[in-house]
Motif scaffolding. Structure first.
Motif: not given
Length: 128
Positions: A43-49, A101-104
């Motif tokens: 989730k952290g990696a997702m938020q940091q792209n 989908e890149n959905d947290p």
């Protein structure tokens, strides 16, 4: 760099010795902990792209959940075993979808489900 490698090696040795000394019940707890940690990191990696890192972490989480699913005893598990199998399958599909989908929010759902399972597992203690 050397400090990082030394810390990484120490961590690896610590985990390996923990696994060797762990009861079967504790091993399952460790799997839950590992999956939850990977989901939080993803989730952290997702938020940091950080797309590649997110994919690696979710792949590890999926493999852990698949390991939990594979540890189910079809003969003794009965209806509960079948329900857990379906739930693990659902979590794996949702983690895959969250990655795509890149959905947290999907990661939060999977973390919540695994957290509830871990809480129940923790509650039974070493009687398992």
């Amino acid at each position: 760099m050397n400090t990082y490698r030394a810390a990484s090696h120490y961590s690896s040795v610590k985990v390996q010795s923990s696994v060797v000394d762990a009861s079967p019940h504790r091993l399952i707890q460790m799997l839950f902990e590992g999956a939850l940690e990977r989901i939080a990191q993803a989730k952290g990696a997702m938020q940091q792209n950080q797309i590649a890192r997110k994919g690696e972490l979710l792949s590890k989480a999926i493999n852990i959940v698949a390991g939990l699913q594979g540890s189910l005893d079809d003969k003794q598990g009965g209806e509960l075993g079948a329900d857990l199998d379906s739930l693990y399958d659902y979590i794996i599909r949702r983690l895959t979808q969250a990655n795509y989908e890149n959905d947290p929010a999907m990661l939060d759902e999977c973390g919540r489900l695994l957290g509830e399972l871990k809480g129940a597992w923790d509650g039974i203690g070493d009687r398992a």
